[in-house]
Motif scaffolding. Structure first.
Motif, PDB file in Angstrom:
ATOM      1  N   ASP A  66     -18.040   5.891  20.499  1.00  8.49           N
ATOM      2  CA  ASP A  66     -16.742   5.554  19.930  1.00  8.49           C
ATOM      3  C   ASP A  66     -15.778   5.197  21.052  1.00  8.49           C
ATOM      4  O   ASP A  66     -15.940   5.615  22.207  1.00  8.49           O
ATOM      5  CB  ASP A  66     -16.188   6.732  19.123  1.00  8.49           C
ATOM      6  N   TRP A  67     -14.743   4.441  20.694  1.00  5.00           N
ATOM      7  CA  TRP A  67     -13.794   3.983  21.715  1.00  5.00           C
ATOM      8  C   TRP A  67     -13.095   5.135  22.417  1.00  5.00           C
ATOM      9  O   TRP A  67     -12.787   5.042  23.608  1.00  5.00           O
ATOM     10  CB  TRP A  67     -12.775   3.033  21.081  1.00  5.00           C
ATOM     11  N   ASP A  68     -12.854   6.227  21.719  1.00 10.40           N
ATOM     12  CA  ASP A  68     -12.145   7.339  22.356  1.00 10.40           C
ATOM     13  C   ASP A  68     -13.037   8.161  23.283  1.00 10.40           C
ATOM     14  O   ASP A  68     -12.582   9.137  23.886  1.00 10.40           O
ATOM     15  CB  ASP A  68     -11.478   8.245  21.315  1.00 10.40           C
ATOM     16  N   GLN A  69     -14.304   7.768  23.425  1.00 11.55           N
ATOM     17  CA  GLN A  69     -15.192   8.433  24.366  1.00 11.55           C
ATOM     18  C   GLN A  69     -15.243   7.715  25.722  1.00 11.55           C
ATOM     19  O   GLN A  69     -16.050   8.062  26.570  1.00 11.55           O
ATOM     20  CB  GLN A  69     -16.600   8.529  23.782  1.00 11.55           C
ATOM     21  N   PHE A  70     -14.364   6.727  25.895  1.00 15.02           N
ATOM     22  CA  PHE A  70     -14.260   6.028  27.172  1.00 15.02           C
ATOM     23  C   PHE A  70     -12.975   6.431  27.883  1.00 15.02           C
ATOM     24  O   PHE A  70     -11.945   6.696  27.256  1.00 15.02           O
ATOM     25  CB  PHE A  70     -14.286   4.513  26.955  1.00 15.02           C
ATOM     26  N   VAL A  71     -13.039   6.451  29.206  1.00 14.69           N
ATOM     27  CA  VAL A  71     -11.882   6.718  30.063  1.00 14.69           C
ATOM     28  C   VAL A  71     -11.733   5.522  30.991  1.00 14.69           C
ATOM     29  O   VAL A  71     -12.693   5.149  31.679  1.00 14.69           O
ATOM     30  CB  VAL A  71     -12.086   7.995  30.898  1.00 14.69           C
ATOM     31  N   LEU A  72     -10.560   4.923  31.014  1.00 19.01           N
ATOM     32  CA  LEU A  72     -10.347   3.713  31.802  1.00 19.01           C
ATOM     33  C   LEU A  72      -9.706   4.012  33.148  1.00 19.01           C
ATOM     34  O   LEU A  72      -8.811   4.844  33.262  1.00 19.01           O
ATOM     35  CB  LEU A  72      -9.479   2.719  31.037  1.00 19.01           C
ATOM     36  N   GLY A  73     -10.201   3.331  34.158  1.00 19.93           N
ATOM     37  CA  GLY A  73      -9.625   3.329  35.494  1.00 19.93           C
ATOM     38  C   GLY A  73      -9.912   1.989  36.125  1.00 19.93           C
ATOM     39  O   GLY A  73     -10.336   1.047  35.448  1.00 19.93           O
ATOM     40  N   GLY A  74      -9.713   1.874  37.431  1.00 25.17           N
ATOM     41  CA  GLY A  74     -10.025   0.612  38.067  1.00 25.17           C
ATOM     42  C   GLY A  74      -9.398   0.450  39.419  1.00 25.17           C
ATOM     43  O   GLY A  74      -8.915   1.411  40.036  1.00 25.17           O
ATOM     44  N   CYS A  75      -9.384  -0.779  39.904  1.00 26.00           N
ATOM     45  CA  CYS A  75      -8.779  -1.098  41.191  1.00 26.00           C
ATOM     46  C   CYS A  75      -8.107  -2.462  41.095  1.00 26.00           C
ATOM     47  O   CYS A  75      -8.425  -3.278  40.233  1.00 26.00           O
ATOM     48  CB  CYS A  75      -9.824  -1.076  42.306  1.00 26.00           C
ATOM     49  N   GLU A  76      -7.156  -2.675  41.994  1.00 26.31           N
ATOM     50  CA  GLU A  76      -6.321  -3.876  41.914  1.00 26.31           C
ATOM     51  C   GLU A  76      -5.729  -4.161  43.285  1.00 26.31           C
ATOM     52  O   GLU A  76      -5.507  -3.242  44.088  1.00 26.31           O
ATOM     53  CB  GLU A  76      -5.214  -3.650  40.872  1.00 26.31           C
ATOM     54  N   LEU A  77      -5.472  -5.448  43.559  1.00 23.96           N
ATOM     55  CA  LEU A  77      -4.837  -5.851  44.814  1.00 23.96           C
ATOM     56  C   LEU A  77      -3.324  -5.792  44.731  1.00 23.96           C
ATOM     57  O   LEU A  77      -2.649  -5.695  45.756  1.00 23.96           O
ATOM     58  CB  LEU A  77      -5.250  -7.285  45.168  1.00 23.96           C
ATOM     59  N   ARG A  78      -2.793  -5.848  43.510  1.00 18.87           N
ATOM     60  CA  ARG A  78      -1.344  -5.978  43.332  1.00 18.87           C
ATOM     61  C   ARG A  78      -0.733  -4.669  42.848  1.00 18.87           C
ATOM     62  O   ARG A  78      -1.313  -3.976  42.019  1.00 18.87           O
ATOM     63  CB  ARG A  78      -1.039  -7.069  42.310  1.00 18.87           C
ATOM     64  N   PRO A  79       0.461  -4.342  43.338  1.00 18.19           N
ATOM     65  CA  PRO A  79       1.167  -3.193  42.784  1.00 18.19           C
ATOM     66  C   PRO A  79       1.747  -3.552  41.423  1.00 18.19           C
ATOM     67  O   PRO A  79       1.626  -4.687  40.953  1.00 18.19           O
ATOM     68  CB  PRO A  79       2.273  -2.938  43.806  1.00 18.19           C
ATOM     69  N   GLY A  80       2.400  -2.595  40.798  1.00 17.90           N
ATOM     70  CA  GLY A  80       3.047  -2.872  39.519  1.00 17.90           C
ATOM     71  C   GLY A  80       2.593  -1.922  38.441  1.00 17.90           C
ATOM     72  O   GLY A  80       2.010  -0.865  38.711  1.00 17.90           O
ATOM     73  N   ARG A  81       2.838  -2.321  37.194  1.00 22.99           N
ATOM     74  CA  ARG A  81       2.498  -1.490  36.045  1.00 22.99           C
ATOM     75  C   ARG A  81       1.739  -2.321  35.022  1.00 22.99           C
ATOM     76  O   ARG A  81       1.986  -3.515  34.851  1.00 22.99           O
ATOM     77  CB  ARG A  81       3.762  -0.928  35.384  1.00 22.99           C
ATOM     78  N   LEU A  82       0.827  -1.661  34.340  1.00 23.88           N
ATOM     79  CA  LEU A  82       0.103  -2.344  33.271  1.00 23.88           C
ATOM     80  C   LEU A  82       1.044  -2.802  32.161  1.00 23.88           C
ATOM     81  O   LEU A  82       0.799  -3.824  31.519  1.00 23.88           O
ATOM     82  CB  LEU A  82      -0.969  -1.424  32.694  1.00 23.88           C
ATOM     83  N   ARG A  83       2.113  -2.063  31.940  1.00 29.08           N
ATOM     84  CA  ARG A  83       3.090  -2.495  30.917  1.00 29.08           C
ATOM     85  C   ARG A  83       3.598  -3.896  31.234  1.00 29.08           C
ATOM     86  O   ARG A  83       3.714  -4.750  30.352  1.00 29.08           O
ATOM     87  CB  ARG A  83       4.276  -1.533  30.868  1.00 29.08           C
ATOM     88  N   ASP A  84       3.943  -4.122  32.522  1.00 25.12           N
ATOM     89  CA  ASP A  84       4.470  -5.426  32.910  1.00 25.12           C
ATOM     90  C   ASP A  84       3.387  -6.504  32.839  1.00 25.12           C
ATOM     91  O   ASP A  84       3.650  -7.638  32.418  1.00 25.12           O
ATOM     92  CB  ASP A  84       5.045  -5.343  34.325  1.00 25.12           C
ATOM     93  N   SER A  85       2.172  -6.151  33.249  1.00 24.17           N
ATOM     94  CA  SER A  85       1.069  -7.112  33.164  1.00 24.17           C
ATOM     95  C   SER A  85       0.787  -7.491  31.715  1.00 24.17           C
ATOM     96  O   SER A  85       0.467  -8.639  31.408  1.00 24.17           O
ATOM     97  CB  SER A  85      -0.192  -6.520  33.800  1.00 24.17           C
ATOM     98  N   ALA A  86       0.913  -6.511  30.810  1.00 27.81           N
ATOM     99  CA  ALA A  86       0.690  -6.786  29.387  1.00 27.81           C
ATOM    100  C   ALA A  86       1.734  -7.745  28.849  1.00 27.81           C
ATOM    101  O   ALA A  86       1.426  -8.636  28.046  1.00 27.81           O
ATOM    102  CB  ALA A  86       0.702  -5.480  28.604  1.00 27.81           C
ATOM    103  N   ALA A  87       2.973  -7.587  29.278  1.00 28.10           N
ATOM    104  CA  ALA A  87       4.026  -8.508  28.844  1.00 28.10           C
ATOM    105  C   ALA A  87       3.744  -9.917  29.354  1.00 28.10           C
ATOM    106  O   ALA A  87       3.912 -10.902  28.623  1.00 28.10           O
ATOM    107  CB  ALA A  87       5.384  -8.014  29.343  1.00 28.10           C
TER     108      ALA A  87
END
Length: 409
Positions: A66-87
């Motif tokens: 199920d989708w709630d059995q996943f935990v998301l993480g990752g790596c990125e070159l740019r600073p910032g927030r996912l909220r802003d990237s989503a916009a």
């Protein structure tokens, strides 16, 4: 925002057997961000399942987590927030706000990304962030691999995960000189301490994932794990991998339409495709070195599907005003009975990340299932998701989809 040292701890009492980590390389890019918002919205019951292959009734018995059995993480070159990237990716503000707590939690688990022999356009993006960017550079490929592996091991331990699936959604790298690569892992491994090693960051992520025991998915046209030596490592390690280059639009149409034309014995004389897009992917692909990787994957299917090579041309142009709204126009010139010439013209207009993100979520779910079943090496059954599939020959989409169902359903 200062660089993060690595993934942060969360819920040490969680059940290790119940959760899989989903590590996104390029975590604040349009595709990864859309996947993150989509995952959060799915777990919260805010959206339906349209666009998700793994939610088809035919796969209901596949035993997927199920989708709630996943935990998301990752790596990125740019600073910032996912909220802003989503916009920036054009996701509705109300949905971003509803998922904000989950996005903030994922942000806390985003580590600095690795740049290594990644090409001029990616170097330029990383250099633009010099005052607050997250890019890490290392003197040798082996040092980069060890750092990436440490991030993955930390993520697994801090989140108490049963498994980890690494998915590369980062910008396209220039082609790697595959013929120059040694055919076995022992030979390739010996080159990783040399500055002359031709591998790029995407392949270093593949090696680090496999060495850490994490399954690997390459959603980009970059080499990733698509060479004999890294596949050799995966098989030796009992780790599965999939790729290469997600099939979301124009090439998806080719793998549906070319078999149709071939089955009616219509002769395709030329097939021309013109693509325009305006997101960060489009910017990177405006560099000729990076574009050549993408064009090679997009143009590879016709000979295999038709049995001959018509004149073919694929172009990709960066149009910043379009943002995520990608347009692909195709002109197919073919010959029918008594030599009568005809044309088929198609225009595909879509939201680039909204087409790709559900496939990324599907792949994480399916590859996790394969890892749980002890499968290793390239997962050819996932060919329907890719332009240049590993572990399977190029084929029509219907044939590829049937192989997917036969393997998982």
């Amino acid at each position: 925002m200062p660089p993060q040292a690595g993934p942060q701890p969360e819920d040490p009492a969680s059940d290790r057997t119940a959760r899989t980590g989903f590590w996104l390389v390029g975590a604040r890019g349009g595709v990864a961000t859309t996947a993150a918002v989509g995952w959060s919205a799915l777990t919260r019951g805010l959206i339906g399942t349209t666009g998700l292959v793994t939610e088809l009734p035919a796969l209901a018995g596949a035993g997927l987590k199920d989708w709630d059995q996943f935990v998301l993480g990752g790596c990125e070159l740019r600073p910032g927030r996912l909220r802003d990237s989503a916009a920036e990716a054009g996701i509705p503000p109300a949905l971003i706000e509803a998922c904000a707590a989950d996005l903030d939690a994922i942000d806390a688990r985003i580590a600095p990304g690795v740049v290594h022999n990644s090409g001029p356009a990616i170097d330029e993006l990383a250099d633009e962030q010099a005052d607050g960017g997250l890019a890490r550079r290392f003197p040798t490929p082996r040092a980069a691999v060890d750092a990436i592996r440490a991030d993955l091991d930390r993520f697994r331990e801090q989140q108490r995960l049963e498994r980890v699936v690494v998915v590369v959604t980062a910008s396209t790298e220039p082609p790697t000189d595959e013929p120059s690569l040694p055919p076995t892992w022992d030979e390739l491994n010996a080159t990783l301490t040399s500055t002359d090693c031709p591998l790029r960051a995407g392949s270093l992520y593949a090696i680090a994932a496999i060495e850490s025991g994490a399954a690997f998915v390459n959603f980009t046209p970059s080499l990733g794990a698509s060479c004999a030596a890294i596949d050799d490592l995966a098989k030796r390690s009992g780790v599965c991998h999939a790729g290469r280059d997600g099939k979301t639009g124009e090439t998806l149409l080719k793998t549906v339409l070319a078999p149709m034309l071939a089955s009616r014995n219509l002769e395709v004389m030329s097939w021309v495709g013109h693509n325009i897009l305006g997101n960060a992917d489009g910017r990177v692909l405006s560099s000729p070195e990076h574009k050549s990787s993408k064009l090679g994957c997009k143009d590879a299917a016709l000979q295999s599907l038709l049995g001959y090579s018509p004149q073919s041309l694929v172009s990709i142009e960066y149009v910043p005003s379009l943002g995520e709204r990608k347009t692909a126009w195709n002109h197919v010139h073919f010959r029918g009975f008594m030599g009568v010439e005809m044309t088929l013209q198609l225009t595909w207009q879509g939201h680039d990340s909204a087409l790709a993100a559900p496939l990324v979520l599907d792949l994480a779910r399916l590859v996790d299932a394969s890892a749980g079943r002890g499968e290793s090496g390239a997962l050819g059954a996932l060919a329907c998701f890719f332009k240049s599939p590993c572990g399977a020959p190029l084929a029509g989409h219907s044939e590829q989809f049937a192989a997917l169902l036969a393997h998982y359903a």
